[in-house]
Design an enzyme around this catalytic site. Structure first.
Site, PDB file in Angstrom:
ATOM      1  N   SER A   1       0.801  -1.223   0.000  1.00 34.17           N
ATOM      2  CA  SER A   1       0.000   0.000   0.000  1.00 34.17           C
ATOM      3  C   SER A   1       0.834   1.274   0.000  1.00 34.17           C
ATOM      4  CB  SER A   1      -0.910   0.000   1.232  1.00 34.17           C
ATOM      5  OG  SER A   1      -1.580   1.230   1.321  1.00 34.17           O
TER       6      SER A   1
ATOM      7  N   THR B   1      -8.100  -2.912   3.130  1.00 40.03           N
ATOM      8  CA  THR B   1      -7.784  -3.459   1.814  1.00 40.03           C
ATOM      9  C   THR B   1      -7.969  -4.982   1.811  1.00 40.03           C
ATOM     10  OG1 THR B   1      -6.168  -3.414   0.027  1.00 40.03           O
ATOM     11  CG2 THR B   1      -5.266  -3.599   2.243  1.00 40.03           C
TER      12      THR B   1
ATOM     13  N   LYS C   1     -12.120  -6.623   2.981  1.00 38.68           N
ATOM     14  CA  LYS C   1     -13.207  -5.685   2.640  1.00 38.68           C
ATOM     15  C   LYS C   1     -14.602  -6.261   2.924  1.00 38.68           C
ATOM     16  CE  LYS C   1     -10.562  -3.114  -0.735  1.00 38.68           C
ATOM     17  NZ  LYS C   1     -10.508  -2.479  -2.055  1.00 38.68           N
TER      18      LYS C   1
ATOM     19  N   ASN D   1     -14.339  -0.270   2.107  1.00 38.01           N
ATOM     20  CA  ASN D   1     -12.903   0.067   2.144  1.00 38.01           C
ATOM     21  C   ASN D   1     -12.612   1.208   3.123  1.00 38.01           C
ATOM     22  OD1 ASN D   1     -13.719   2.377   0.755  1.00 38.01           O
ATOM     23  ND2 ASN D   1     -11.903   2.385  -0.557  1.00 38.01           N
TER      24      ASN D   1
ATOM     25  N   ASN E   1     -14.588 -13.616 -16.805  1.00 43.32           N
ATOM     26  CA  ASN E   1     -13.842 -14.170 -15.671  1.00 43.32           C
ATOM     27  C   ASN E   1     -13.371 -15.580 -15.988  1.00 43.32           C
ATOM     28  OD1 ASN E   1     -12.866 -13.753 -13.017  1.00 43.32           O
ATOM     29  ND2 ASN E   1     -14.421 -15.139 -12.208  1.00 43.32           N
TER      30      ASN E   1
HETATM   31  P1  ATR Z   1     -10.494  -9.035  -5.240  1.00 42.64           P
HETATM   32  O1  ATR Z   1     -11.205  -8.670  -3.978  1.00 42.64           O
HETATM   33  O2  ATR Z   1      -9.158  -8.373  -5.422  1.00 42.64           O
HETATM   34  O3  ATR Z   1     -11.360  -8.896  -6.451  1.00 42.64           O
HETATM   35  P2  ATR Z   1     -10.971 -11.877  -5.285  1.00 42.64           P
HETATM   36  O4  ATR Z   1     -12.364 -11.675  -4.797  1.00 42.64           O
HETATM   37  O5  ATR Z   1     -10.151 -13.002  -4.730  1.00 42.64           O
HETATM   38  O6  ATR Z   1     -10.102 -10.567  -5.046  1.00 42.64           O
HETATM   39  O7  ATR Z   1     -11.032 -11.988  -6.873  1.00 42.64           O
HETATM   40  C1  ATR Z   1      -9.894 -12.175  -7.637  1.00 42.64           C
HETATM   41  C2  ATR Z   1     -10.270 -12.129  -9.111  1.00 42.64           C
HETATM   42  O8  ATR Z   1      -9.080 -12.285  -9.876  1.00 42.64           O
HETATM   43  C3  ATR Z   1     -11.197 -13.257  -9.524  1.00 42.64           C
HETATM   44  O9  ATR Z   1     -12.008 -12.809 -10.591  1.00 42.64           O
HETATM   45  C4  ATR Z   1     -10.209 -14.321 -10.001  1.00 42.64           C
HETATM   46  O10 ATR Z   1     -10.744 -15.249 -10.917  1.00 42.64           O
HETATM   47  P3  ATR Z   1     -11.565 -16.554 -10.385  1.00 42.64           P
HETATM   48  O11 ATR Z   1     -12.906 -16.050  -9.971  1.00 42.64           O
HETATM   49  O12 ATR Z   1     -11.625 -17.461 -11.543  1.00 42.64           O
HETATM   50  O13 ATR Z   1     -10.753 -17.095  -9.232  1.00 42.64           O
HETATM   51  C5  ATR Z   1      -9.198 -13.441 -10.708  1.00 42.64           C
HETATM   52  N1  ATR Z   1      -7.860 -14.023 -10.848  1.00 42.64           N
HETATM   53  C6  ATR Z   1      -6.941 -14.245  -9.889  1.00 42.64           C
HETATM   54  N2  ATR Z   1      -5.799 -14.741 -10.413  1.00 42.64           N
HETATM   55  C7  ATR Z   1      -6.004 -14.845 -11.753  1.00 42.64           C
HETATM   56  C8  ATR Z   1      -5.204 -15.292 -12.856  1.00 42.64           C
HETATM   57  N3  ATR Z   1      -3.951 -15.723 -12.683  1.00 42.64           N
HETATM   58  N4  ATR Z   1      -5.736 -15.218 -14.101  1.00 42.64           N
HETATM   59  C9  ATR Z   1      -6.995 -14.762 -14.279  1.00 42.64           C
HETATM   60  N5  ATR Z   1      -7.813 -14.341 -13.293  1.00 42.64           N
HETATM   61  C10 ATR Z   1      -7.319 -14.380 -12.048  1.00 42.64           C
END
Ligand code: ATR
Length: 224
Positions: free
Chosen positions: A5, A52, A56, A77, A139
């Site tokens: 951060s 963060t 959240k 947040n 996604n």
């Molecule tokens: P945040 O609060 O930062 O959004 P999260 O709720 O864990 O964190 O969501 C992470 C997002 O990044 C999700 O959409 C995840 O995809 P999945 O739903 O399929 O898990 C996506 N993500 C994380 N790593 C990824 C990668 N290497 N390639 C593509 N998408 C990724």
């Protein structure tokens, strides 16, 4: 993530510029001790805090009262202590929209939103409120994109698909996935990235994120 951060530096500089007395520091709450950390912070006289990943959603649960935008985002947040109550707000979507307006007028635009996690959920409401033409959520796990599209379906045109099925053209591509943290990029078609599209990575780090480096190579306009 908290280690990452820049908020202490940013808020200290804001306070200097606006002649406010402020002490802002980073606190790493233990993964199982978020609530206790927040309570201790307010007990010790803390006025407010930002939250963060990965807390959240817990901050949303913890708040006694929520602003409308926090309710719609399903995540918080910003927490502040006011007259014995913890108020939860979410400024992520507002902040993103405000920043995006430096690059394009969002009204009538077709937007590809990559990712369907907490970060994506927080920005959909504020983007739709700008009168965008359509948001496609793409996604890795398509079911999560579909759920999110359904949740906001009453507020605008919003559809879901997998990365490989995202069909352009788009005016704006927002990366809300955490893929950049692992140095990876979502597997969308190269053809979607060109000089007429604005690309924006919600993740930041010093230097280019993997996403920004990739779209830069393909000639897109980058929002930084
Ligand atoms: P945040 O609060 O930062 O959004 P999260 O709720 O864990 O964190 O969501 C992470 C997002 O990044 C999700 O959409 C995840 O995809 P999945 O739903 O399929 O898990 C996506 N993500 C994380 N790593 C990824 C990668 N290497 N390639 C593509 N998408 C990724």
């Amino acid at each position: 993530p908290i280690k990452h951060s820049k908020s202490p530096l940013i808020h200290t500089l804001f306070a200097e510029q606006t002649q406010q007395q402020l002490q802002y520091s980073a606190v790493e709450a233990p993964i199982a001790g978020f609530e206790q950390s927040v309570v201790e912070f307010f007990n010790q006289g803390g006025k407010g805090c930002n939250v963060t990943v990965p807390f959240k959603e817990q901050a949303y649960q913890l708040a006694d009262e929520l602003t409308e935008r926090a309710q719609s985002a399903g995540a918080v947040n910003t927490l502040k202590y006011q007259e014995g109550k913890i108020i939860g707000d979410n400024t992520d979507g507002y902040g993103l929209v405000y920043d995006l307006q430096r690059y394009l007028d969002l009204k009538g635009k077709r937007i590809l939103l990559l990712g369907a996690g907490g970060a994506a959920r927080g920005v959909i409401g504020p983007l739709l409120a700008q009168g965008v033409a359509e948001i496609i959520i793409a996604n890795r796990t398509v079911a999560k994109a579909e759920q999110l599209a359904k949740l906001f379906g009453d507020y605008g045109v919003i559809n879901a698909c997998g990365f490989a099925d995202a069909n352009g053209p788009f005016d704006l591509i927002i990366n809300s996935t955490s893929a950049s943290l692992q140095g990876e990029v979502p597997a969308i078609a190269n053809e979607l990235i060109h000089a007429q599209v604005v690309c924006y990575d919600m993740m930041y780090k010093s230097g280019n994120t993997a996403f920004n480096a990739w779209v830069n190579e393909l000639g897109a306009k980058i929002g930084i």
